[in-house]
Design an enzyme around this catalytic site. Structure first.
Site, short mmCIF file in Angstrom:
data_model
loop_
_atom_site.label_atom_id
_atom_site.label_comp_id
_atom_site.label_asym_id
_atom_site.label_seq_id
_atom_site.Cartn_x
_atom_site.Cartn_y
_atom_site.Cartn_z
N ASP A 269 0.89 -0.99 0.36
CA ASP A 269 -0.34 -0.13 0.14
C ASP A 269 0.76 1.43 -0.10
O ASP A 269 2.46 1.26 0.05
CB ASP A 269 -1.05 -0.10 0.87
CG ASP A 269 -2.23 1.11 0.90
OD1 ASP A 269 -2.02 1.40 0.27
OD2 ASP A 269 -3.34 0.45 1.38
C1 NOJ Z 1 -3.47 3.76 0.24
C2 NOJ Z 1 -5.09 3.44 0.44
O1 NOJ Z 1 -5.55 2.05 1.73
C3 NOJ Z 1 -4.91 2.22 -1.12
O2 NOJ Z 1 -6.63 1.51 -1.03
C4 NOJ Z 1 -5.17 3.09 -2.40
O3 NOJ Z 1 -5.21 2.44 -3.15
C5 NOJ Z 1 -3.82 3.67 -2.58
N1 NOJ Z 1 -3.58 4.47 -1.02
C6 NOJ Z 1 -3.40 4.43 -3.51
O4 NOJ Z 1 -4.34 5.25 -3.89
#
Ligand code: NOJ
Length: 753
Positions: A269
């Site tokens: 993530d």
């Molecule tokens: C953080 C989020 O938790 C995730 O769901 C998302 O896809 C990513 N950022 C990218 O934006």
């Protein structure tokens, strides 16, 4: 000996099989790649602007960019293809969560439809739009089981139930990726795993989930999405049982790779590897890099960890280059599956957004996602409520009545607000056609505002109307990532507005447009009808108008239990019984004031609420009534591992009202006695069946041993033996319901022998 020879023959045959042509191409590329190029391929950086630094990273073989689209994406892609040494195309990723331009209901709303075909279709159309901007990889679906409505990301989830989330996630993957050998847009199922169990419903918080619960509740939706072909998977931010997921070898290696044999791409993530320093399980970014690569995290999103430290770790011998080859192979395989080597650029010169097919699909999905929670007969509106035979005078009001921005909900960066059709806009259309007389007072756009003047004005206008349609709920920014709430009320002075409106003596219909379940029992009591509509996207306005005016009968069912109060959380239908289940709750009101001693029994309940939620999972009314007949079974015994090896459960549902509507019969099973205690009910199937007024339909469900299996020590294995846990069914007695929701129905009985 004979046996040995046949195994040898088989091995020889496998060894002589020509390798898949794609794998051979990947072999050739990997053989040419330098260590730096492999590391660049394993890195994803944010775009959004053109900078010299990014251009250089792309020239050096960057694997992926997020949030770079359209002309900018093509600009960078040209550098990757024409100026990087090996010409490997990049893959452009973005959070396309419930639509790209055309916005569909939030995933929680989609789950309320129980309509897998329509959810799949919405995902297919979403991919079509996103691909036109060059997006070939979306970070969706999110299949985190969410049993805590305080958690803002419940909006992005399919709710509390493992079976429903598994089915919804798999349908979404199928829709995004399509049926052709060239995948249209790669899905990325997330967040692996347990993110929804964050303590206190506070985002990014600690999670503790025992293995049995992980296996039974949290992991199956991921397995289902991967089985549906999801080309990638994202790890979560949370620290699970003491190990953040960015370095959790048990999940990433033991389960994902060794047990499930997953050969797709695992991405971190956003900066989650770097976040481990703050979690406190590593001292610095170099150690974070080591932990992540050892868990086979293949692509680092924005931690810059691999770029900065992976080379040194390989040179020092702490990481084997072979491991990088495995990672790069999975990344390249995804690029080949997407056809990027042949078609690296954006799909279309002139994009075709908001086409009629997309708009019709999102409107239908919004219609199907609204759940009718209460109706004292006021809905659907029709002229019979009018004093003379003239069109009824309707006051349309409330903070979400005309908020093009907010009705789309969380995570929709690419929508155009002006393309969104609100309820007020739709009712204006009904008024233009002479079907209603409209008074409008949309009020402010912020659900959190408080305004005396507005309340006074509402009171005045309500007196002139025959019915009040109030569109309230949460503005979009109150749900989604890092948007957790401790109080789940209607924000601002909405409750006061509702009471003031009701005090005028006019019937009040409340439509809630929100990102989560709200604890609004008192508001519901105060009004005449309630449609719970979640955030419904581009065409939610016409969808709600159609429902309210009776052009369409409501068919949504709750994908999550609604608590009466925050203090009941977590509350979900497939709980275990306590040793002292609730037979006879004694509520506060029943206890004499000042009583020094009283006997309140010893059952499991809350003094204020008993053991009941506000509404159970699966609940929803419509404009007719359904009568569910008894469940009959093709046999009372299901034989283990032998023929017939399946039971057929049947139920006849009669539409006892006056209009055609959709029933959603739900199949629930309970294992009465288990080596490990079992939930009081578990959803194992559902159907959507449209039944004309006065008619009946018979539905059938198949029950096999698979529906009865759960994660426990397999028979005959001594407690504590390693690796002895598995999914299997235990002999014994079971109950089965085919019911309108998780709290109703009479079970039939059978035994597994
Ligand atoms: C953080 C989020 O938790 C995730 O769901 C998302 O896809 C990513 N950022 C990218 O934006």
């Amino acid at each position: 000996m004979k046996h040995f020879l046949s195994i040898l023959a088989l091995l020889t045959l496998v060894a002589c099989q020509p390798k898949d042509p794609v794998e051979r191409k990947i072999d050739r590329l990997i053989a040419q790649m330098t260590l730096d190029e492999k590391i660049a391929q394993m890195t994803q950086l944010s775009g959004g602007q053109i900078t010299e630094n990014l251009e250089n990273q792309v020239r050096a073989g960057l694997g992926s960019m997020l949030n770079s689209m359209g002309e900018e994406a093509d600009y960078y892609q040209r550098i990757a293809v024409e100026e990087s040494r090996l010409g490997i195309p990049m893959i452009f990723a973005r959070d396309v969560i419930h639509g790209y331009r055309t916005i569909y209901p939030i995933p929680l709303g989609q789950a309320a439809t129980f309509d897998l075909a329509l959810v799949e279709e919405a995902a297919r159309l979403t991919a079509q739009e996103a691909m036109q901007a060059g997006i070939r990889w979306t970070f969706s679906p999110m299949v985190d089981i969410s049993r805590d409505p305080r958690w803002g990301r419940i909006a992005e989830s399919y709710g509390e139930d493992t079976y429903l989330a598994s089915e919804m996630g798999a349908a979404t993957v199928r829709g995004y990726q399509g049926k052709d050998s060239i995948v249209q847009m790669a899905a990325c199922v997330k967040h692996f795993v347990g993110y929804g169990a964050s303590e206190g419903g506070r985002d990014y918080n600690t999670t503790w989930i025992p293995e049995v619960q992980l296996r039974e509740t949290y992991l199956p939706p991921f397995k289902a999405a991967l089985d549906a072909g999801s080309l990638s998977l994202m790890c979560s931010f949370n620290d699970l049982n003491g190990v953040p997921l960015s370095a959790n070898k048990h999940l990433m290696k033991d389960i994902l790779r060794d047990e499930w044999q997953y050969d797709g791409l695992l991405v971190s993530d956003y900066a989650s590897s770097e976040n481990m320093i703050k979690h406190g399980n590593c001292a610095d970014l170099k150690e974070a890099t080591l932990l992540s690569i050892n868990a086979q995290m293949e692509m680092d999103m924005e931690s810059h960890a691999y770029l900065l430290h992976l080379k040194d770790l390989v040179k020092e011998g702490a990481v084997k280059e072979d491991l990088l080859d495995v990672c790069v192979r999975n990344i390249l395989r995804m690029k080949f599956r997407l056809g990027l080597f042949d078609n690296p650029y954006c799909a279309l010169e002139t994009p075709n957004y908001y086409n009629s097919e997309s708009l019709a699909t999102t409107q239908r999905l919004a219609e199907e996602s609204a759940v009718l929670l209460k109706n004292n007969g006021i809905l659907p509106l029709n002229t019979k409520h009018s004093s003379q035979n003239t069109p009824m005078t309707v006051l349309v009001c409330g903070p979400l009545a005309d908020s093009q921005h907010d009705q789309n909900g969380t995570w929709c960066f690419d929508k155009v607000d002006s393309a969104t059709v609100t309820p007020l806009m739709s009712f204006r259309q009904w008024a233009k056609e002479g079907k209603i007389r409209l008074i409008e007072q949309p009020g402010k756009h912020w659900s959190r505002e408080v305004s005396e003047a507005n309340i006074e004005q509402l009171k005045r206008l309500a007196k002139q109307a025959e019915v009040v349609l109030y569109f309230g709920g949460e503005e979009s920014i109150l749900s989604g990532e890092a948007r957790c709430r401790a109080h789940l009320d209607l924000p601002g002075d909405q409750s006061e507005q509702l009471r003031t409106l009701k005090a005028t003596g006019k019937p009040v219909v409340l439509t809630v447009m929100a990102g989560r379940p709200l604890c609004i029992g008192a508001d519901i009591d105060a009004v005449d009808a309630v449609l719970y509509a979640f955030h419904g996207g581009t065409m939610q306005g016409p969808a709600l108008a159609n429902l309210i005016m009776g052009k369409v009968a409501p068919s949504g069912r709750l994908p999550v239990t609604f608590p009466q109060a925050e203090g009941q959380i977590p509350i979900y239908y497939n709980k275990k019984n306590s040793g002292r289940p609730t037979y006879n709750p004694v509520l506060y009101d029943d206890i004499p004031v000042g009583a020094a001693q009283f006997s309140i029994g010893a059952d499991s309940y809350w003094l204020e609420y008993g053991d009941k939620p506000l509404y159970p999972f699966g609940y929803g009314l419509t404009y007719t009534t359904f009568e569910y007949g008894p469940v009959t079974l093709s046999d009372t015994i299901l034989l283990q591992a032998s023929s017939p090896h399946r039971l057929i459960a049947t139920c006849t549902i009669k539409n006892t009202g006056h209009c055609e509507a959709v029933a959603i019969p739900q199949l629930y099973i309970r294992d009465l006695v288990g080596a490990l205690t079992r939930p009081v009910r578990e959803l194992k199937g559902f159907q959507r069946v449209s039944i004309p007024a006065g008619e009946s339909r018979t539905v059938t469900f198949e029950i096999t041993e698979e529906e009865l299996a759960y994660w426990h020590l397999a028979d005959g294995i001594t407690l504590g033996a390693d690796g002895a846990y598995a999914f299997s069914a235990e002999k014994g007695d079971f109950h089965v319901w085919i019911a309108p929701n998780s709290a109703e129905g009479e079970p039939a009985k059978f035994a597994l022998r």
